[in-house]
Design a protein around this motif. Structure first.
Motif, mmCIF file in Angstrom:
data_model
loop_
_atom_site.group_PDB
_atom_site.id
_atom_site.type_symbol
_atom_site.label_atom_id
_atom_site.label_comp_id
_atom_site.label_asym_id
_atom_site.label_seq_id
_atom_site.Cartn_x
_atom_site.Cartn_y
_atom_site.Cartn_z
ATOM 1 N N GLU A 73 0.758 -1.210 -0.051
ATOM 2 C CA GLU A 73 -0.323 -0.156 -0.076
ATOM 3 C C GLU A 73 0.390 1.136 -0.054
ATOM 4 O O GLU A 73 0.472 2.499 -1.060
ATOM 5 C CB GLU A 73 -1.168 -0.180 1.459
ATOM 6 N N ILE A 74 1.856 1.011 1.078
ATOM 7 C CA ILE A 74 3.222 2.010 0.620
ATOM 8 C C ILE A 74 3.090 2.504 -0.114
ATOM 9 O O ILE A 74 3.638 3.366 -1.179
ATOM 10 C CB ILE A 74 4.209 2.569 1.990
ATOM 11 N N VAL A 75 4.286 1.704 -0.954
ATOM 12 C CA VAL A 75 4.655 2.030 -2.401
ATOM 13 C C VAL A 75 3.424 2.538 -3.614
ATOM 14 O O VAL A 75 3.586 3.442 -4.080
ATOM 15 C CB VAL A 75 5.292 0.108 -2.507
ATOM 16 N N GLU A 76 2.194 2.013 -3.575
ATOM 17 C CA GLU A 76 1.369 2.299 -4.354
ATOM 18 C C GLU A 76 1.425 3.554 -3.913
ATOM 19 O O GLU A 76 0.871 4.663 -5.100
ATOM 20 C CB GLU A 76 0.408 1.678 -4.060
ATOM 21 N N ARG A 77 0.598 4.200 -2.764
ATOM 22 C CA ARG A 77 0.772 5.470 -2.262
ATOM 23 C C ARG A 77 1.727 6.400 -2.882
ATOM 24 O O ARG A 77 2.217 7.521 -3.383
ATOM 25 C CB ARG A 77 0.460 5.581 -0.603
#
Length: 302
Positions: free
Chosen positions: A274-278
């Motif tokens: 999720e952090i990578v996507e953000r």
């Protein structure tokens, strides 16, 4: 991922602490033809053609004369660099005095500036801000005057004579990792942030506590999460107006969250994906010049 090249961490000037108390030497540096001046107006840089204005030669001497408060930033090589506060002028008069087109916040300029120049502008802004807001003694109320080329102020009352030094307000910012086998990190949404405005937890260090203790207190107070191991990762000057941001990672002892409802609206755990996507296609890791974004990128490997 390195934390040594963060914005506002290293200025290129030799700050000359052993010479700046010599009034005659400082005056001789002001008189040099190769002297440069960075003008600041009410904490904003003056800009021409999208770049911060730096003034040299006879125009630099004219700007120093127009400024009621100037400070020596130091020497770059052998060349002196000063900052001049033009806050007592109107914005239009300040722009005309410097041949500038507009004023801008330092942080807005960081993406287009080399790191040493961004650090220099922040240094100039912070030191001038402190001088402008320390014109009276906090002990007796008398006027103060600058000494040490603007790096110290002294009370002018003979019965007091208190010396004042630029204050630094340390704050901690932390990436908290979950205690579960699958790694997740804690982000929170503060009051005033948008619906997806999640960021790392941060807060000021209080009197009588160490940095690691401040991390544990802030996370417990704001999110209700108990923290165990705390590890230092890096720091950066944050002269907006007088901060020092100290970055940490920490491990939670439990995953239960209870937000305080005052500082935070909500907090939750995010998976690494999720952090990578953000970072790659969402709101991003946070402000480009902040250590918080670097902590998130380092943890996510993005």
């Amino acid at each position: 991922m390195t934390f040594e090249d963060l914005a506002y961490t290293q200025t290129p000037q030799n700050r000359m602490p052993g010479r700046r108390g010599d009034v005659a030497w400082v005056a001789s540096q002001q008189a040099r033809p190769d002297m440069r001046v960075i003008p600041i107006w009410r904490d904003r840089c003056l800009v021409g053609e999208g770049r911060p204005v730096e003034i040299a030669g006879s125009a630099a001497h004219a700007v120093l004369r127009a400024s009621p408060e100037s400070v020596l930033l130091g020497l770059e090589g052998e060349k002196p660099v000063f900052a001049a506060d033009l806050s007592e002028l109107s914005e239009g008069d300040a722009l005309r005095a410097c041949g500038a087109q507009a004023s801008a916040e330092v942080r807005k300029l960081v993406p287009v500036l080399p790191s040493p120049q961004a650090a220099t502008l922040a240094y100039a802004r912070g030191l001038l801000h402190w001088n402008r807001h320390t014109r009276f003694c906090g002990s007796c109320g008398a006027a103060t005057r600058a000494i040490q080329a603007g790096h110290v102020r002294v009370c002018t009352a003979e019965s007091c004579g208190r010396q004042m030094f630029p204050r630094i307000e340390p704050a901690v910012i932390v990436l908290v990792q979950s205690c579960e086998p699958e790694p997740r990190c804690l982000l929170a949404r503060h009051h005033g942030a948008g619906p997806d405005g999640f960021s790392l937890l941060a807060g000021f260090v209080e009197i009588g506590e160490g940095l690691e203790a401040a991390v544990r207190r802030e996370v417990a107070e704001e999110a209700g999460v108990a923290v165990g191991d705390v590890a230092y990762r890096g720091s950066q000057g944050w002269p907006f107006p007088a901060g020092l941001m100290v970055g940490f990672t920490a491990h939670a002892l439990s995953e239960a969250i209870t937000v305080d409802g005052e500082e935070l609206m909500e907090a939750r755990w995010f998976h690494r994906a999720e952090i990578v996507e953000r970072i790659t296609s969402g709101p991003g890791p946070g402000p480009e010049d902040s250590i918080g974004g670097r902590l998130l990128r380092s943890w996510a490997g993005a």
